[in-house]
Design a protein around this motif. Structure first.
Motif, mmCIF file in Angstrom:
data_model
loop_
_atom_site.group_PDB
_atom_site.id
_atom_site.type_symbol
_atom_site.label_atom_id
_atom_site.label_comp_id
_atom_site.label_asym_id
_atom_site.label_seq_id
_atom_site.Cartn_x
_atom_site.Cartn_y
_atom_site.Cartn_z
ATOM 1 N N GLY A 44 0.829 -1.200 0.000
ATOM 2 C CA GLY A 44 0.000 0.000 0.000
ATOM 3 C C GLY A 44 0.859 1.244 0.000
ATOM 4 N N ILE A 45 0.281 2.355 0.362
ATOM 5 C CA ILE A 45 0.973 3.626 0.378
ATOM 6 C C ILE A 45 1.447 3.925 1.786
ATOM 7 C CG2 ILE A 45 0.732 6.093 -0.054
ATOM 8 C CD1 ILE A 45 0.464 4.478 -2.552
ATOM 9 N N GLU A 46 2.682 4.315 1.897
ATOM 10 C CA GLU A 46 3.235 4.739 3.187
ATOM 11 C C GLU A 46 2.678 6.124 3.479
ATOM 12 O OE1 GLU A 46 7.502 6.404 4.504
ATOM 13 O OE2 GLU A 46 7.533 4.537 3.416
ATOM 14 N N THR A 47 2.069 6.312 4.640
ATOM 15 C CA THR A 47 1.433 7.595 4.931
ATOM 16 C C THR A 47 2.002 8.293 6.156
ATOM 17 O OG1 THR A 47 -0.274 6.479 6.200
ATOM 18 C CG2 THR A 47 -0.764 6.926 3.878
ATOM 19 N N ALA A 48 3.059 7.792 6.716
ATOM 20 C CA ALA A 48 3.570 8.334 7.970
ATOM 21 C C ALA A 48 4.106 9.757 7.831
ATOM 22 C CB ALA A 48 4.663 7.429 8.516
ATOM 23 N N CYS A 49 4.661 10.107 6.702
ATOM 24 C CA CYS A 49 5.325 11.399 6.579
ATOM 25 C C CYS A 49 5.000 12.052 5.241
ATOM 26 C CB CYS A 49 6.828 11.204 6.722
ATOM 27 S SG CYS A 49 7.740 12.751 6.686
ATOM 28 N N PRO A 50 3.927 12.865 5.183
ATOM 29 C CA PRO A 50 3.605 13.513 3.921
ATOM 30 C C PRO A 50 4.719 14.456 3.481
ATOM 31 C CG PRO A 50 2.125 14.256 5.665
ATOM 32 C CD PRO A 50 3.035 13.227 6.257
ATOM 33 N N LYS A 51 4.930 14.522 2.198
ATOM 34 C CA LYS A 51 5.967 15.389 1.642
ATOM 35 C C LYS A 51 5.388 16.764 1.329
ATOM 36 C CE LYS A 51 8.715 11.846 1.523
ATOM 37 N NZ LYS A 51 9.586 11.577 2.596
ATOM 38 N N PRO A 52 5.965 17.841 1.883
ATOM 39 C CA PRO A 52 5.446 19.180 1.610
ATOM 40 C C PRO A 52 5.654 19.572 0.147
ATOM 41 C CG PRO A 52 7.259 19.252 3.207
ATOM 42 C CD PRO A 52 7.085 17.831 2.787
ATOM 43 N N VAL A 53 4.825 20.492 -0.325
ATOM 44 C CA VAL A 53 4.917 20.989 -1.694
ATOM 45 C C VAL A 53 4.965 22.512 -1.639
ATOM 46 C CG1 VAL A 53 2.405 20.980 -2.024
ATOM 47 C CG2 VAL A 53 3.918 20.857 -4.009
ATOM 48 N N SER A 54 5.735 23.102 -2.523
ATOM 49 C CA SER A 54 5.852 24.563 -2.555
ATOM 50 C C SER A 54 4.724 25.168 -3.382
ATOM 51 C CB SER A 54 7.190 24.974 -3.171
ATOM 52 O OG SER A 54 7.195 24.693 -4.567
ATOM 53 N N GLY A 55 4.451 26.432 -3.125
ATOM 54 C CA GLY A 55 3.449 27.143 -3.913
ATOM 55 C C GLY A 55 3.822 27.197 -5.383
ATOM 56 N N GLY A 56 5.106 27.367 -5.671
ATOM 57 C CA GLY A 56 5.560 27.394 -7.064
ATOM 58 C C GLY A 56 5.321 26.074 -7.773
ATOM 59 N N ALA A 57 5.572 24.970 -7.064
ATOM 60 C CA ALA A 57 5.332 23.653 -7.656
ATOM 61 C C ALA A 57 3.841 23.438 -7.888
ATOM 62 C CB ALA A 57 5.898 22.556 -6.751
#
Length: 155
Positions: free
Chosen positions: A60-73
Motif C-alpha cells: 500500500g501507500i506509506e502515509t507516515a510522513c507527507p511530503k510538503p509541496v511549494s506554492g511554485g510547484a
C-alpha cells in the motif's frame, strides 16, 4: 500495447471528462464553491502523497510522513499563476485546511479526518470506481491486474 480505434478513444475521453466534472463538482460543493481553491487543496493532497513510496510490506501507500509541496510547484502542476496559488493557500491556511511547514505545504491528518473531507474522498472513490466500470464496459483495457498500483504511481 493495445491500439484503440477512434470509437474507443472517444468513449474514454467522454468517460474521463465525466469523471473529471464529477470530481470538480464534489470538490466545489465541499470546499465552499471556489473551484480554484478546491484545485489547490486537492493539488496539495496529491503532491503530499504522490512523493511517498509504496510500502512493500503492506502493498500500500506509506502515509507516515507527507511530503510538503511549494506554492511554485503547485502553480506549475495546476497551470495557474503563482499569485493565484498564494491567495488560495492563504485562505486555506486561515480556514485550517493547510499548514505551512519547512519545505512547503501539507494537509494535516486531522483535516483529512474531518467529515466533509471524508465525504469528498468517499465521493471521489465512488466516482473513480464508476469510471473504471464504464471503461471496462466499453472495452478500454485497464492494464494488468498484478502490479497495477506500482504502475499507477509511476505514471
Amino acid at each position: 500495447m493495445i491500439e484503440y480505434d477512434e470509437v474507443h478513444q472517444r468513449a474514454a475521453i467522454q468517460l474521463g471528462s465525466d469523471y473529471l466534472l464529477r470530481a470538480v463538482g464534489a470538490a466545489n460543493r465541499h470546499l465552499g464553491g471556489d473551484l480554484t481553491r478546491g484545485a489547490v487543496f486537492i493539488g496539495v493532497i496529491q503532491a503530499n502523497i504522490r512523493l511517498l513510496a509504496p510500502s512493500p510490506e503492506e502493498d500500500g501507500i506509506e502515509t507516515a510522513c507527507p511530503k510538503p509541496v511549494s506554492g511554485g510547484a503547485l502553480a506549475a502542476m495546476l497551470g495557474i499563476p503563482a499569485e493565484t496559488v498564494r491567495r488560495k493557500v492563504k485562505t486555506l491556511i486561515e480556514d485550517g485546511y493547510l499548514v505551512r511547514v519547512n519545505g512547503g505545504l501539507t494537509v494535516p491528518a486531522e483535516v483529512l479526518a474531518r467529515p466533509e473531507i471524508s465525504r469528498l474522498v468517499r465521493a471521489n472513490y465512488l466516482n473513480l470506481r464508476r469510471l473504471f466500470r464504464q471503461l471496462r464496459r466499453v472495452g478500454v483495457d485497464m492494464g494488468r491486474e498484478s502490479g497495477a498500483l506500482g504502475e499507477a504511481l509511476e505514471n
